[in-house]
Scaffold this active site. Structure first.
Site, PDB file in Angstrom:
ATOM      1  CB  SER A   1     -44.282  95.520  15.988  1.00 41.18           C
ATOM      2  OG  SER A   1     -44.382  94.163  16.273  1.00 41.18           O
TER       3      SER A   1
ATOM      4  CE1 TYR B   1     -46.931  96.636  20.820  1.00 41.10           C
ATOM      5  CE2 TYR B   1     -46.560  94.709  19.448  1.00 41.10           C
ATOM      6  CZ  TYR B   1     -46.100  95.890  20.000  1.00 41.10           C
ATOM      7  OH  TYR B   1     -44.825  96.321  19.730  1.00 41.10           O
TER       8      TYR B   1
ATOM      9  CE  LYS C   1     -46.016  99.182  18.343  1.00 37.84           C
ATOM     10  NZ  LYS C   1     -45.196 100.355  18.625  1.00 37.84           N
TER      11      LYS C   1
HETATM   12  N1  LIG Z   1     -38.771  94.919  22.072  1.00 39.61           N
HETATM   13  C1  LIG Z   1     -39.149  94.463  20.889  1.00 39.61           C
HETATM   14  O1  LIG Z   1     -38.796  93.348  20.504  1.00 39.61           O
HETATM   15  C2  LIG Z   1     -39.998  95.306  19.964  1.00 39.61           C
HETATM   16  C3  LIG Z   1     -40.371  94.767  18.741  1.00 39.61           C
HETATM   17  C4  LIG Z   1     -41.146  95.523  17.879  1.00 39.61           C
HETATM   18  C5  LIG Z   1     -41.508  96.809  18.231  1.00 39.61           C
HETATM   19  N2  LIG Z   1     -41.142  97.313  19.440  1.00 39.61           N
HETATM   20  C6  LIG Z   1     -41.545  98.681  19.739  1.00 39.61           C
HETATM   21  O2  LIG Z   1     -40.409  99.432  20.130  1.00 39.61           O
HETATM   22  C7  LIG Z   1     -40.795 100.453  21.050  1.00 39.61           C
HETATM   23  C8  LIG Z   1     -39.932 100.389  22.298  1.00 39.61           C
HETATM   24  O3  LIG Z   1     -40.138  99.132  22.927  1.00 39.61           O
HETATM   25  P1  LIG Z   1     -39.216  98.567  24.100  1.00 39.61           P
HETATM   26  O4  LIG Z   1     -39.088  97.115  23.875  1.00 39.61           O
HETATM   27  O5  LIG Z   1     -38.008  99.418  24.245  1.00 39.61           O
HETATM   28  O6  LIG Z   1     -40.202  98.760  25.341  1.00 39.61           O
HETATM   29  P2  LIG Z   1     -39.980  99.484  26.770  1.00 39.61           P
HETATM   30  O7  LIG Z   1     -41.194  99.175  27.570  1.00 39.61           O
HETATM   31  O8  LIG Z   1     -38.646  99.131  27.333  1.00 39.61           O
HETATM   32  O9  LIG Z   1     -39.945 101.012  26.363  1.00 39.61           O
HETATM   33  C9  LIG Z   1     -41.099 101.808  26.261  1.00 39.61           C
HETATM   34  C10 LIG Z   1     -40.795 103.111  26.962  1.00 39.61           C
HETATM   35  O10 LIG Z   1     -41.922 103.955  26.807  1.00 39.61           O
HETATM   36  C11 LIG Z   1     -42.256 104.516  28.073  1.00 39.61           C
HETATM   37  N3  LIG Z   1     -43.683 104.767  28.072  1.00 39.61           N
HETATM   38  C12 LIG Z   1     -44.693 103.852  28.102  1.00 39.61           C
HETATM   39  N4  LIG Z   1     -45.871 104.469  28.115  1.00 39.61           N
HETATM   40  C13 LIG Z   1     -45.623 105.800  28.087  1.00 39.61           C
HETATM   41  C14 LIG Z   1     -46.442 106.947  28.101  1.00 39.61           C
HETATM   42  N5  LIG Z   1     -47.763 106.851  28.174  1.00 39.61           N
HETATM   43  N6  LIG Z   1     -45.854 108.176  28.061  1.00 39.61           N
HETATM   44  C15 LIG Z   1     -44.501 108.294  28.021  1.00 39.61           C
HETATM   45  N7  LIG Z   1     -43.674 107.232  28.025  1.00 39.61           N
HETATM   46  C16 LIG Z   1     -44.224 106.002  28.056  1.00 39.61           C
HETATM   47  C17 LIG Z   1     -41.843 103.480  29.098  1.00 39.61           C
HETATM   48  O11 LIG Z   1     -41.626 104.016  30.393  1.00 39.61           O
HETATM   49  C18 LIG Z   1     -40.557 102.942  28.458  1.00 39.61           C
HETATM   50  O12 LIG Z   1     -39.435 103.707  28.859  1.00 39.61           O
HETATM   51  C19 LIG Z   1     -42.283 100.233  21.302  1.00 39.61           C
HETATM   52  O13 LIG Z   1     -43.018 101.087  20.463  1.00 39.61           O
HETATM   53  C20 LIG Z   1     -42.505  98.798  20.904  1.00 39.61           C
HETATM   54  O14 LIG Z   1     -43.836  98.557  20.525  1.00 39.61           O
HETATM   55  C21 LIG Z   1     -40.398  96.599  20.320  1.00 39.61           C
END
Ligand SMILES: NC(=O)c1ccc[n+]([C@@H]2O[C@H](COP(=O)([O-])OP(=O)(O)OC[C@H]3O[C@@H](n4cnc5c(N)ncnc54)[C@H](O)[C@@H]3O)[C@@H](O)[C@H]2O)c1
Length: 310
Positions: free
Chosen positions: A117, A141, A145
């Site tokens: 991120s 957070y 990362k």
């Molecule tokens: N959305 C953004 O803008 C963004 C930006 C930078 C990084 N990220 C990273 O991208 C990744 C996905 O993010 P997202 O926005 O799709 O979030 P999200 O919450 O929609 O997806 C996360 C998924 O992980 C699952 N999960 C959470 N804890 C878990 C566990 N202990 N065991 C198994 N599954 C688990 C959740 O049920 C969910 O389906 C993350 O690592 C996040 O940090 C997202």
């Protein structure tokens, strides 16, 4: 290829699963459904419900079949939650990651692809930031990362596990939830679809680099290629958009006569954010394709349809 996507029922993970299936891969999703939805996982993918903190469940999963590539999307994704629950945040984002890495090492996985991120850079006023900028997270957070990246790099150095670390900017698009980092688009689009008022934290002049989720999924698929060197790649548009501009565009689309109020800026939030994407363009042969206007329109439309179904 046999591919595992942790967190594949979530926002970004589910779009990634779609893209992998379309490219002809065999996909397994491992997700505890804490923020993800089962119905976001297509029928053609195998779904296993489980938690990345559960070593035995992961061992069983990796024992059942060999994965060539592992995408790790599962995480605690909210900055504010990490400040209130630092221990749980670290358990998920660091210990959970180590559990997955350990299985990858033991099973000889060919590539580990990680969702990092922009939060790793903290509040660095230089924009756009490239991958060599110092790491100075401003939230727990962001700290998890950074720590995760270091673990992945050491697994690469010590055990020869090839990797790609993708530092996403603010991801937006269909299926996005309330809380994640690109969350403001989802919050505003959902509120407007319901005719609810908007609240902006701070003066609205803070900027973000909004990258469309299907572009992010394409970047992940591109990272599978064995020719892509192990390394860190920003996945972004390299364009800054202020929250005020975002609000104006969404208000324009929606014709919603809602009120907009301004609240106190939130702790741990970054003021300006945009990431340079030259390295991804060169090595992943990737570039963002979706422009902000049509991307926001598609997202708003998604929330309108969701409201109509509710
Ligand atoms: N959305 C953004 O803008 C963004 C930006 C930078 C990084 N990220 C990273 O991208 C990744 C996905 O993010 P997202 O926005 O799709 O979030 P999200 O919450 O929609 O997806 C996360 C998924 O992980 C699952 N999960 C959470 N804890 C878990 C566990 N202990 N065991 C198994 N599954 C688990 C959740 O049920 C969910 O389906 C993350 O690592 C996040 O940090 C997202």
């Amino acid at each position: 290829m046999h591919i595992l996507v942790t967190g594949g029922a979530g926002f970004i993970g589910s779009h990634l699963v779609d893209a992998l299936l379309e490219a002809g891969h065999d996909v397994t999703v491992f997700d505890n459904l804490s923020t993800g939805c089962r119905d976001q996982v297509p029928e053609q993918a195998r779904f296993v419900q489980g938690d990345i903190r559960d070593e035995a469940a992961l061992k069983a999963l990796f024992g059942e079949g060999h994965f060539d590539v592992v995408f790790h999307e599962a995480a605690q994704t909210q900055v504010s939650y990490s400040l209130a629950h630092p221990r749980e945040d670290a358990e998920l984002n660091v210990l959970g990651l180590i559990n997955v890495l350990e299985q990858c090492r033991r099973q000889g996985v060919q590539k580990f692809i990680y969702s990092s991120s922009a939060a790793v850079y903290g509040d660095n006023p230089k924009v756009p930031l490239d991958e060599s900028e110092p790491l100075a997270p401003a939230s727990f957070y962001g700290l998890t990362k950074v720590t995760a990246e270091k673990y992945i790099q050491l697994y690469g150095d010590l055990f020869g596990l090839p990797y790609a670390i993708l530092r996403y900017a603010n991801v937006y698009g269909e299926r996005q939830g309330n809380g994640g980092e690109g969350g403001v688009v989802g919050l505003f689009a959902r509120a407007l679809a319901r005719g609810e008022d908007l609240t902006i934290f701070g003066d609205g002049e803070q900027s973000r680099d909004f990258v469309y989720v299907k572009d992010v999924a394409r970047a992940n698929v591109a990272a599978i290629d064995g020719e892509v060197p192990s390394g860190i790649y920003n996945i972004s548009t390299q364009i800054e958009t202020t929250i005020n501009a975002l609000k104006e565009i969404l208000l324009y689309f929606s014709h919603a006569g809602v009120a907009v109020s301004y609240g106190e800026a939130r702790k741990g939030d970054i003021f300006r954010s945009s990431l340079a994407n030259g390295k991804a363009r060169e090595h992943l042969r990737w570039r963002p394709k979706m422009k902000l206007m049509p991307g926001l329109m598609a997202t708003y439309q998604y929330f309108i349809e969701k409201e109509e179904q509710a």
